[in-house]
Design an enzyme around this catalytic site. Sequence first.
Site, mmCIF file in Angstrom:
data_model
loop_
_atom_site.group_PDB
_atom_site.id
_atom_site.type_symbol
_atom_site.label_atom_id
_atom_site.label_comp_id
_atom_site.label_asym_id
_atom_site.label_seq_id
_atom_site.Cartn_x
_atom_site.Cartn_y
_atom_site.Cartn_z
ATOM 1 N N HIS A 266 0.842 -1.205 0.000
ATOM 2 C CA HIS A 266 0.000 0.000 0.000
ATOM 3 C C HIS A 266 0.879 1.257 0.000
ATOM 4 O O HIS A 266 0.699 2.161 -0.832
ATOM 5 C CB HIS A 266 -0.906 -0.013 1.234
ATOM 6 C CG HIS A 266 -1.772 1.203 1.382
ATOM 7 N ND1 HIS A 266 -3.089 1.248 1.007
ATOM 8 C CD2 HIS A 266 -1.495 2.442 1.875
ATOM 9 C CE1 HIS A 266 -3.593 2.439 1.253
ATOM 10 N NE2 HIS A 266 -2.635 3.192 1.787
ATOM 11 N N GLU A 267 1.822 1.323 0.931
ATOM 12 C CA GLU A 267 2.663 2.516 1.028
ATOM 13 C C GLU A 267 3.602 2.635 -0.177
ATOM 14 O O GLU A 267 3.932 3.743 -0.598
ATOM 15 C CB GLU A 267 3.451 2.507 2.344
ATOM 16 C CG GLU A 267 2.591 2.486 3.607
ATOM 17 C CD GLU A 267 1.530 3.579 3.657
ATOM 18 O OE1 GLU A 267 1.734 4.653 3.039
ATOM 19 O OE2 GLU A 267 0.495 3.380 4.316
ATOM 20 N N HIS A 270 1.877 4.644 -2.794
ATOM 21 C CA HIS A 270 2.014 6.089 -2.568
ATOM 22 C C HIS A 270 3.374 6.579 -3.065
ATOM 23 O O HIS A 270 3.477 7.606 -3.734
ATOM 24 C CB HIS A 270 1.902 6.406 -1.074
ATOM 25 C CG HIS A 270 0.510 6.434 -0.547
ATOM 26 N ND1 HIS A 270 -0.480 7.252 -1.053
ATOM 27 C CD2 HIS A 270 -0.067 5.753 0.490
ATOM 28 C CE1 HIS A 270 -1.598 7.075 -0.366
ATOM 29 N NE2 HIS A 270 -1.379 6.168 0.564
ATOM 30 N N GLU A 296 -4.662 7.957 -2.813
ATOM 31 C CA GLU A 296 -5.153 6.672 -2.290
ATOM 32 C C GLU A 296 -5.505 5.713 -3.425
ATOM 33 O O GLU A 296 -5.428 4.499 -3.261
ATOM 34 C CB GLU A 296 -6.361 6.892 -1.371
ATOM 35 C CG GLU A 296 -6.060 7.650 -0.088
ATOM 36 C CD GLU A 296 -4.955 7.041 0.751
ATOM 37 O OE1 GLU A 296 -4.681 5.827 0.624
ATOM 38 O OE2 GLU A 296 -4.338 7.789 1.539
#
Length: 501
Positions: A266-267, A270, A296
């Site tokens: 997930h990170e 980003h 997101e």
Amino acid sequence: MKFRNKLIREILERYKTIDAIQRLSALAAWDLNTYMPQKAAEDRGIILGKADVLIKKLMLDKEFAKLINKAEKEKNLNDYEKAVIRILKKRIRILSKLPDKFIEEFNETTNKAQIAWKNAKENNNFKEFLPYLKKIFDLVKKQAEYLGYKEHPYDALIDLYEESWTTKDFENFFNSIKDELKKLFEEIKLSKNYIDKHPLEREKYQKEDMEKVNFEVLKILNFDQERSRLDIAPHPFEESISLNDVRITTWYHKKDFRRSLSATIHEFGHSLYELNIDPELKFTPLQRGTSYGLHESQSRFWENIVGRNIAFLRKIWPLCKKHLLFLKKYKFKDFYIYFNLIRPEFIRVESDEITYHFHIILRFELEKMILENKVKIEEAPEYWNEFMKTYLGIKPKTYKEGILQDIHWSMGAIGYFPTYSLGTFLTGMWLESIEKDLGDLETVLEKEKGINILQEWFKENIHKFGSTYTSKDLIYKVCHKNFDTRPFINYLKKKYLELYK
């Protein structure tokens, strides 16, 4: 050359000082949640408060404002030059309405609050965090009044994270997806193949082994360790210090390894966005993601659309088995099902692709009710638990799996949560466009260079522009239509009704 206009170039030269202070503040914020000694929180808050006041002073400088107003009247500005003016004017508008004393108090409070939240979560003691949370909501109520709004104080806060979206927009969005998601979940539960737990959740791991898994998966994802780093934090996050310094964090829980790996991916999503911004935008107001919802959509795409995809899981299966020896007892099908369980969870960031959105609706409704003075802060845990029971059919037994699970409130980030659902539904639109351009995603990921092909698509269509376009404009530019919930709903139905048929 993207910036040809002489006035725009002069504005950008002046802006470099502002950008430098912002980047150093970002480094300090990263340190706050990674390596900073706890007793430094109050001092760090004062330092960051003073830095923000200095930024405000530079942004509101009369000569700087004159340059922006003069440049706005120039003819034949390109998209990048127009975006510089749009973004700076919005920031000037916001900063001009916030008193210096408020900015300093907000920074001091949230810096101390983040440490208080961390300790309260570890101790499962909401009362430790309560006075800080009270003050934060008092401050954001003031913030909304300072900024102004047409219909609801929440509008002013949402605008900080998702430009041109309102409370009414998100109410309509959530009302349009609630029943469909609930219906889909109920249909899946009726399947004879439905399971709501998996033995892999109980398997324990050594942190050192899981770190190896995370780094090897990041290597497959082309994580550039010369421009990035992975650390540990109480709540995973990403921080962009510069175009060549984008940092991510993850967490470890001793068992249920999916929690750590999914957070890492997930990170990474980003960080990929920030690292792929066109170098010509360095040190300008455009060197950042266009909005929180867009951001997101990148992290959720890599975490879910890729990270739970059968082709990607096949790629990482051998390396996971190499470092997590307990996996040798299992088949790949177990591994795939484990990553794609559909069931209500207490923890938002560990929720499946369907029930996740009820966590966001809960937070949206609770934040709104607190801002409307319909709920007192002392009552928030009770309302939280009741919302969990209503939307997910489960009730937290502890504060750490309930109201204390997220870091956002301690940061003063009220109005942020709705962007998670917005971003997740955007992943469906990206997937639809990707498959029109590249073909079936699973087939793309099966290719030796499939990850590179996918990342290049994102770079060319979204990342390289930074914040040149508003989220609504960029969605239309990429997908040739306005925001649409159908592609993501179609993706969910196709995937999970097939999996649990």
